[in-house]
Write an enzyme that holds these catalytic residues in place. Sequence first.
Site, mmCIF file in Angstrom:
data_model
loop_
_atom_site.group_PDB
_atom_site.id
_atom_site.type_symbol
_atom_site.label_atom_id
_atom_site.label_comp_id
_atom_site.label_asym_id
_atom_site.label_seq_id
_atom_site.Cartn_x
_atom_site.Cartn_y
_atom_site.Cartn_z
ATOM 1 N N GLU A 116 55.096 -3.582 28.363
ATOM 2 C CA GLU A 116 54.620 -2.655 29.654
ATOM 3 C C GLU A 116 53.489 -2.040 29.130
ATOM 4 O OE1 GLU A 116 56.334 -2.582 32.555
ATOM 5 O OE2 GLU A 116 58.233 -3.500 32.084
ATOM 6 N N CYS A 155 50.687 5.550 33.222
ATOM 7 C CA CYS A 155 50.273 4.164 33.267
ATOM 8 C C CYS A 155 50.073 3.730 34.897
ATOM 9 C CB CYS A 155 51.010 3.157 32.669
ATOM 10 S SG CYS A 155 52.744 3.181 32.978
#
Length: 473
Positions: A225, A259
């Site tokens: 990720e 993010c």
Amino acid sequence: MKARNPYTGEFDYEFTPTSPSELEAICGRLREAQPCWEKAGIAGRAETLREFGSAVARHRDALIESLVQDTGRYGISVREANLEPVIEREIAAALKFAREETVRETELPDVINKRQLASYALVGNITPWNFPCSMAFLDTIPALIAGCAVVVKPSEVTPRFIDVVERILRDVPELANALAFVRGDGALGAELISQVDYVCFTGSVATGRKVYRAAAERFIPASLELGGKDPLVVLQGADPVKAAASAVVGSCIASGQICTALERIYVAEDLYDEFVEAAVSCARRVEINYPDIRKGFIGPFILEGQAGTVKRHIEDAVSKGAEAQTGGEILDHGGKWCLPTVLTNVDHSMRVMLEESFGPLLPIMPFASIEEAVRLANDSEYGLTASVFAGDSGEGEEVARALDAGGVSVNRAGITLMVRGIEQDAFKASGMGKNRMGREGIRRFARSKAIMTYAGEDDEIAPGLAAQVFTGC
Ligand code: NAD
């Protein structure tokens, strides 16, 4: 090793990294205990995880305080220390997952298949500094509930919370046999990959490439990720004032150190002036959490180097003709902060439109047609999430379909961040491997094993099978 306090800028914490031989011993101990953890079944593991949740509640104040020291922010630390809902969510998902252990007839007569879900024995979880506690547990709890043992290596930038987690684990010995935390930097992360059967990694694209290579070398699966450069597209029919307010929240959430923060904004040219005006007015109302850590929406940069990256992105943009309508500077109070920075006159020659900034920057660019908006939004190496504002949700969803991202929020920024039960893949350089959301979040930690038994009564050995195998001989 020393860790910096992001609020004061002082290196006020020291820790001894886990040595490679200690890591090996920890992995050996967990590996030995894992069959017992797996054998406890989902109900047994759920009970232990609930005990862990209760222990977290007993130590919550200490956990919050350690996270405040690690990150320089209070409100998010309180939310990060609230692990019980994560545990309950994963237990509920695991109960569905248990139903996948099916007993089925096969296409061969009298042959019954019992599917076993065989957990990976040992999972390594390597995590970043932006949400130290949430990130440490996001993949860990599904892996534990799936029956794996887990070693977590949090970022060396935010190590303080590990002390408290270890204290909590001492209250739940059954879990301490299946879960351990280690301390250290990238070298220890690399060492961990050499010990485990599955690696979960959350962090930058640059490190993700190294992790993926190391996992490939060992032939183990990896879930990566990674970073993002998430766009917001504001279509002609949208309400520019509502969209601007949502854009400021989406860009400034966790001070942009997330993010899925909005990092670039494209607005239909007819709405551009009104949108910029509303964004500027909203951004001006946002305050930093200094000198009162319990007030303000913007915390300090957790990693000092991130302040440098943000400064370089602003300077690069301004040197190429951009104008900072708000913010634009790094504030130094020992720790370093940046106020929401609305940038206009931006284009894709600027780093701020292409590289991950990880700060509260809102570069806003007009577009003349939907085709142009989609082209600009997709002009990125990243594909984590995106947002679209439209007058009618049908038009918003049509544009969402054209965007190259694993999750798209329509008519509010960042909804995809808040919903955990739905699968979202990370597109392009934003990730690789099975995703952590939805059913797959747990399912990825177990392999399907087929146990096929002949249940017929013929004296001959599996006559149907023999007939099929020998057809044509
Ligand atoms: P990073 O890549 O620098 O470090 C992440 C972790 O990897 C740390 O624990 C570090 O010690 C370890 N590491 C470093 N080198 C290693 C190696 N060679 N082998 C194994 N481990 C190694 O990332 P960061 O600066 O801590 O985090 C910020 C990044 O994380 C941003 O790019 C952000 O977008 C990303 N992120 C992504 C998500 C997501 O869900 N997609 C969530 C949070 C953060």
